[in-house]
Structures are given as C-alpha cells and as structure tokens.
Design a protein around this motif. Sequence first.
Motif, PDB file in Angstrom:
ATOM      1  N   MET A 278      21.720  38.167 -11.047  1.00  0.00           N
ATOM      2  CA  MET A 278      22.320  36.936 -10.525  1.00  0.00           C
ATOM      3  C   MET A 278      21.720  36.624  -9.153  1.00  0.00           C
ATOM      4  O   MET A 278      21.702  37.473  -8.269  1.00  0.00           O
ATOM      5  CB  MET A 278      23.840  37.100 -10.404  1.00  0.00           C
ATOM      6  N   ALA A 279      21.220  35.406  -9.008  1.00  0.00           N
ATOM      7  CA  ALA A 279      20.590  35.031  -7.743  1.00  0.00           C
ATOM      8  C   ALA A 279      21.644  34.856  -6.661  1.00  0.00           C
ATOM      9  O   ALA A 279      22.741  34.349  -6.911  1.00  0.00           O
ATOM     10  CB  ALA A 279      19.788  33.730  -7.916  1.00  0.00           C
ATOM     11  N   ARG A 280      21.301  35.288  -5.463  1.00  0.00           N
ATOM     12  CA  ARG A 280      22.222  35.137  -4.336  1.00  0.00           C
ATOM     13  C   ARG A 280      22.182  33.699  -3.838  1.00  0.00           C
ATOM     14  O   ARG A 280      21.130  33.074  -3.729  1.00  0.00           O
ATOM     15  CB  ARG A 280      21.819  36.085  -3.204  1.00  0.00           C
ATOM     16  N   ALA A 281      23.359  33.171  -3.534  1.00  0.00           N
ATOM     17  CA  ALA A 281      23.432  31.809  -3.018  1.00  0.00           C
ATOM     18  C   ALA A 281      22.851  31.763  -1.613  1.00  0.00           C
ATOM     19  O   ALA A 281      23.087  32.651  -0.798  1.00  0.00           O
ATOM     20  CB  ALA A 281      24.891  31.340  -2.997  1.00  0.00           C
ATOM     21  N   ARG A 282      22.062  30.741  -1.383  1.00  0.00           N
ATOM     22  CA  ARG A 282      21.475  30.588  -0.060  1.00  0.00           C
ATOM     23  C   ARG A 282      22.542  30.087   0.916  1.00  0.00           C
ATOM     24  O   ARG A 282      23.345  29.221   0.584  1.00  0.00           O
ATOM     25  CB  ARG A 282      20.329  29.582  -0.100  1.00  0.00           C
ATOM     26  N   SER A 283      22.531  30.654   2.110  1.00  0.00           N
ATOM     27  CA  SER A 283      23.460  30.185   3.120  1.00  0.00           C
ATOM     28  C   SER A 283      22.980  28.846   3.654  1.00  0.00           C
ATOM     29  O   SER A 283      21.780  28.623   3.824  1.00  0.00           O
ATOM     30  CB  SER A 283      23.562  31.196   4.271  1.00  0.00           C
ATOM     31  N   ARG A 284      23.922  27.967   3.891  1.00  0.00           N
ATOM     32  CA  ARG A 284      23.571  26.651   4.400  1.00  0.00           C
ATOM     33  C   ARG A 284      23.140  26.754   5.858  1.00  0.00           C
ATOM     34  O   ARG A 284      23.701  27.536   6.615  1.00  0.00           O
ATOM     35  CB  ARG A 284      24.775  25.708   4.283  1.00  0.00           C
ATOM     36  N   PRO A 285      22.179  25.951   6.243  1.00  0.00           N
ATOM     37  CA  PRO A 285      21.780  25.950   7.661  1.00  0.00           C
ATOM     38  C   PRO A 285      22.938  25.469   8.527  1.00  0.00           C
ATOM     39  O   PRO A 285      23.722  24.599   8.114  1.00  0.00           O
ATOM     40  CB  PRO A 285      20.586  24.994   7.704  1.00  0.00           C
ATOM     41  N   PHE A 286      23.049  26.052   9.690  1.00  0.00           N
ATOM     42  CA  PHE A 286      24.153  25.683  10.588  1.00  0.00           C
ATOM     43  C   PHE A 286      23.964  24.250  11.079  1.00  0.00           C
ATOM     44  O   PHE A 286      22.881  23.858  11.513  1.00  0.00           O
ATOM     45  CB  PHE A 286      24.195  26.643  11.783  1.00  0.00           C
ATOM     46  N   ASP A 287      25.043  23.472  11.002  1.00  0.00           N
ATOM     47  CA  ASP A 287      25.012  22.071  11.405  1.00  0.00           C
ATOM     48  C   ASP A 287      25.941  21.879  12.604  1.00  0.00           C
ATOM     49  O   ASP A 287      27.153  21.731  12.434  1.00  0.00           O
ATOM     50  CB  ASP A 287      25.456  21.173  10.252  1.00  0.00           C
ATOM     51  N   PRO A 288      25.429  21.895  13.832  1.00  0.00           N
ATOM     52  CA  PRO A 288      26.309  21.754  14.988  1.00  0.00           C
ATOM     53  C   PRO A 288      26.938  20.366  15.102  1.00  0.00           C
ATOM     54  O   PRO A 288      28.031  20.216  15.648  1.00  0.00           O
ATOM     55  CB  PRO A 288      25.391  22.040  16.178  1.00  0.00           C
ATOM     56  N   ALA A 289      26.279  19.343  14.573  1.00  0.00           N
ATOM     57  CA  ALA A 289      26.783  17.983  14.741  1.00  0.00           C
ATOM     58  C   ALA A 289      27.989  17.698  13.864  1.00  0.00           C
ATOM     59  O   ALA A 289      28.866  16.915  14.230  1.00  0.00           O
ATOM     60  CB  ALA A 289      25.677  16.981  14.455  1.00  0.00           C
ATOM     61  N   LEU A 290      28.058  18.308  12.671  1.00  0.00           N
ATOM     62  CA  LEU A 290      29.174  18.099  11.742  1.00  0.00           C
ATOM     63  C   LEU A 290      29.435  16.611  11.508  1.00  0.00           C
ATOM     64  O   LEU A 290      30.579  16.149  11.481  1.00  0.00           O
ATOM     65  CB  LEU A 290      30.446  18.780  12.265  1.00  0.00           C
ATOM     66  N   ALA A 291      28.357  15.869  11.312  1.00  0.00           N
ATOM     67  CA  ALA A 291      28.474  14.419  11.206  1.00  0.00           C
ATOM     68  C   ALA A 291      29.278  13.968   9.996  1.00  0.00           C
ATOM     69  O   ALA A 291      29.823  12.861   9.983  1.00  0.00           O
ATOM     70  CB  ALA A 291      27.075  13.794  11.163  1.00  0.00           C
ATOM     71  N   GLY A 292      29.380  14.815   8.981  1.00  0.00           N
ATOM     72  CA  GLY A 292      30.106  14.419   7.787  1.00  0.00           C
ATOM     73  C   GLY A 292      31.615  14.515   7.907  1.00  0.00           C
ATOM     74  O   GLY A 292      32.341  14.090   6.990  1.00  0.00           O
ATOM     75  N   LEU A 293      32.131  15.067   8.989  1.00  0.00           N
ATOM     76  CA  LEU A 293      33.568  15.217   9.161  1.00  0.00           C
ATOM     77  C   LEU A 293      34.146  14.051   9.950  1.00  0.00           C
ATOM     78  O   LEU A 293      33.473  13.479  10.817  1.00  0.00           O
ATOM     79  CB  LEU A 293      33.881  16.516   9.905  1.00  0.00           C
ATOM     80  N   PRO A 294      35.403  13.702   9.672  1.00  0.00           N
ATOM     81  CA  PRO A 294      36.066  12.686  10.503  1.00  0.00           C
ATOM     82  C   PRO A 294      36.250  13.227  11.922  1.00  0.00           C
ATOM     83  O   PRO A 294      36.265  14.448  12.134  1.00  0.00           O
ATOM     84  CB  PRO A 294      37.405  12.455   9.798  1.00  0.00           C
ATOM     85  N   PRO A 295      36.390  12.349  12.919  1.00  0.00           N
ATOM     86  CA  PRO A 295      36.406  12.786  14.324  1.00  0.00           C
ATOM     87  C   PRO A 295      37.390  13.901  14.635  1.00  0.00           C
ATOM     88  O   PRO A 295      37.035  14.872  15.309  1.00  0.00           O
ATOM     89  CB  PRO A 295      36.745  11.496  15.078  1.00  0.00           C
ATOM     90  N   GLU A 296      38.628  13.815  14.156  1.00  0.00           N
ATOM     91  CA  GLU A 296      39.627  14.828  14.501  1.00  0.00           C
ATOM     92  C   GLU A 296      39.264  16.183  13.907  1.00  0.00           C
ATOM     93  O   GLU A 296      39.359  17.221  14.572  1.00  0.00           O
ATOM     94  CB  GLU A 296      41.013  14.389  14.030  1.00  0.00           C
ATOM     95  N   ALA A 297      38.831  16.189  12.656  1.00  0.00           N
ATOM     96  CA  ALA A 297      38.432  17.444  12.004  1.00  0.00           C
ATOM     97  C   ALA A 297      37.186  18.018  12.666  1.00  0.00           C
ATOM     98  O   ALA A 297      37.048  19.241  12.806  1.00  0.00           O
ATOM     99  CB  ALA A 297      38.190  17.205  10.517  1.00  0.00           C
ATOM    100  N   ARG A 298      36.270  17.135  13.077  1.00  0.00           N
ATOM    101  CA  ARG A 298      35.051  17.602  13.735  1.00  0.00           C
ATOM    102  C   ARG A 298      35.394  18.275  15.068  1.00  0.00           C
ATOM    103  O   ARG A 298      34.845  19.325  15.401  1.00  0.00           O
ATOM    104  CB  ARG A 298      34.098  16.428  13.965  1.00  0.00           C
ATOM    105  N   TRP A 299      36.333  17.705  15.811  1.00  0.00           N
ATOM    106  CA  TRP A 299      36.741  18.277  17.095  1.00  0.00           C
ATOM    107  C   TRP A 299      37.355  19.660  16.913  1.00  0.00           C
ATOM    108  O   TRP A 299      37.036  20.603  17.644  1.00  0.00           O
ATOM    109  CB  TRP A 299      37.714  17.336  17.796  1.00  0.00           C
ATOM    110  N   ARG A 300      38.231  19.780  15.897  1.00  0.00           N
ATOM    111  CA  ARG A 300      38.855  21.090  15.621  1.00  0.00           C
ATOM    112  C   ARG A 300      37.794  22.108  15.219  1.00  0.00           C
ATOM    113  O   ARG A 300      37.868  23.275  15.608  1.00  0.00           O
ATOM    114  CB  ARG A 300      39.924  20.952  14.537  1.00  0.00           C
ATOM    115  N   ALA A 301      36.828  21.680  14.426  1.00  0.00           N
ATOM    116  CA  ALA A 301      35.758  22.595  14.007  1.00  0.00           C
ATOM    117  C   ALA A 301      34.922  23.031  15.203  1.00  0.00           C
ATOM    118  O   ALA A 301      34.555  24.207  15.322  1.00  0.00           O
ATOM    119  CB  ALA A 301      34.884  21.929  12.944  1.00  0.00           C
ATOM    120  N   TRP A 302      34.604  22.107  16.084  1.00  0.00           N
ATOM    121  CA  TRP A 302      33.866  22.464  17.300  1.00  0.00           C
ATOM    122  C   TRP A 302      34.645  23.475  18.135  1.00  0.00           C
ATOM    123  O   TRP A 302      34.070  24.439  18.647  1.00  0.00           O
ATOM    124  CB  TRP A 302      33.583  21.216  18.126  1.00  0.00           C
ATOM    125  N   MET A 303      35.948  23.256  18.268  1.00  0.00           N
ATOM    126  CA  MET A 303      36.780  24.214  18.997  1.00  0.00           C
ATOM    127  C   MET A 303      36.679  25.593  18.362  1.00  0.00           C
ATOM    128  O   MET A 303      36.554  26.610  19.049  1.00  0.00           O
ATOM    129  CB  MET A 303      38.239  23.743  19.047  1.00  0.00           C
TER     130      MET A 303
END
Length: 220
Positions: A1-26
């Motif tokens: 079974m092939a190992r799943a590739r880890s996603r590259p880290f995305d510091p901008a988190l542009a796909g999240l709504p503003p409030e969720a993005r802020w919590r994720a940054w925290m």
Amino acid sequence: MARARSRPFDPALAGLPPEARWRAWMGHVEAVLFASPAPVPREALARVVGPECRLDALIADIGDALRDRPYELVAVAGGWQLRTRAEFASAIRAAAAVPEEARGGALTAGEQLVLAAIAYLQPVTRLALSRMLAKEVSRDVIARLKRLDLVGAGPRAPEPGAPLTYVTTPAFLARFGLASLRDLPDIEALEEAGLLDPNGTADTPSDPFDAMLGLSGEEA
C-alpha cells in the motif's frame, strides 16, 4: 500500500473563512512556541502565518487566551516564549524532587552582582569590574557565568594589552524575562536598590536581581 503524501504546509490558509483562518494561525503559532525550548523570533513565526496576518494582534489574542492558564506568553530576548507563571515554580520543583542546593543554575549573590554590573557596563573588562565593585572579580566567577551562557566575550578593549571584555547573552535576557537590554531600569535604580555604592563599594543582598528588577532569574 502506497503511503499518502503529506500536503505541503500552507501558511496563508487562503481557503478558510477569516475567523477559522485566524484560529488556525493561533494554533500554528502556539504549537511552534510550545515546541521550542528557546524564545522564537518574529521572523520564524512569520513563516507559519500568511502575509496578511497581523502577527502582533495574533500574539495578543494568544496571550488573552492563556490568561487563566498556569503558563503565559512573554516577549523575551527578541522573541516570544511560553513560560510557566512564577506562582507555580514551587509546585514544579516539588514534582521534580530537586533540592534547592542541587539546582546547578542558581547564582550566588556575588555572581548576581557581577552579572548585574556586566549588564549595565558592557562591554567591560574584568579589571574594570573589580574597580567598580571595589573587590576582585575572579576568573572563576566569569567562567561560571560563561558556562551558564549568561555572559560571553565582547570586543577587545582599546587599551594597553587589548584585554577581553564581557557582555551579556540572549540567554541572560531569556533567564530574566527581558525583551532587550532597554528593559533594564535606569542605573539610578541600581544604586537605590543598594546594589552599587556610587562611592565605589558594593552591597551584596541575598538576591540582587530580585531587588533590582523584581525578577527571580529562576527557570520554572
């Protein structure tokens, strides 16, 4: 079974709504601080949040979120660090079962006095320290402060023989909870605390830094 590739880290988190993005940054910033044994500089934290993140506001929100916790976020040594609050230090020492006299990082009153003098006069030679404190500052004292990474070598003094000078280190700032040397009180406060006599004699209270800065210099 092939190992799943880890996603590259995305510091901008542009796909999240503003409030969720802020919590994720925290969460990202707090995780970095939690994992680091040393203060984390601004440039390192900036790499884990998006360019649109107001880092100072984010740090303030993390500090507010920790208000009721036994640890806090402090600005120290040019960065930020999570530290247990001073009132919990005795509980931590009790859990570790380390007797007071066995704590190798504890400084004697004389060592603290020399360290205080270096902090204010740096870069300063050992001879100048001895003259200012009106007593011999031994090489052993300087060597121990260097082993504890509180003092390092500064530039050679512009005087005959070009003797070594000594300066404090980032570890000194971290140990005493100072963001920079600008946080040291005025030299007048040193004299008012009874640490230095302007006539050339030195007092050595049991804990000079407690008297001068209201700090213990202990790492909880």
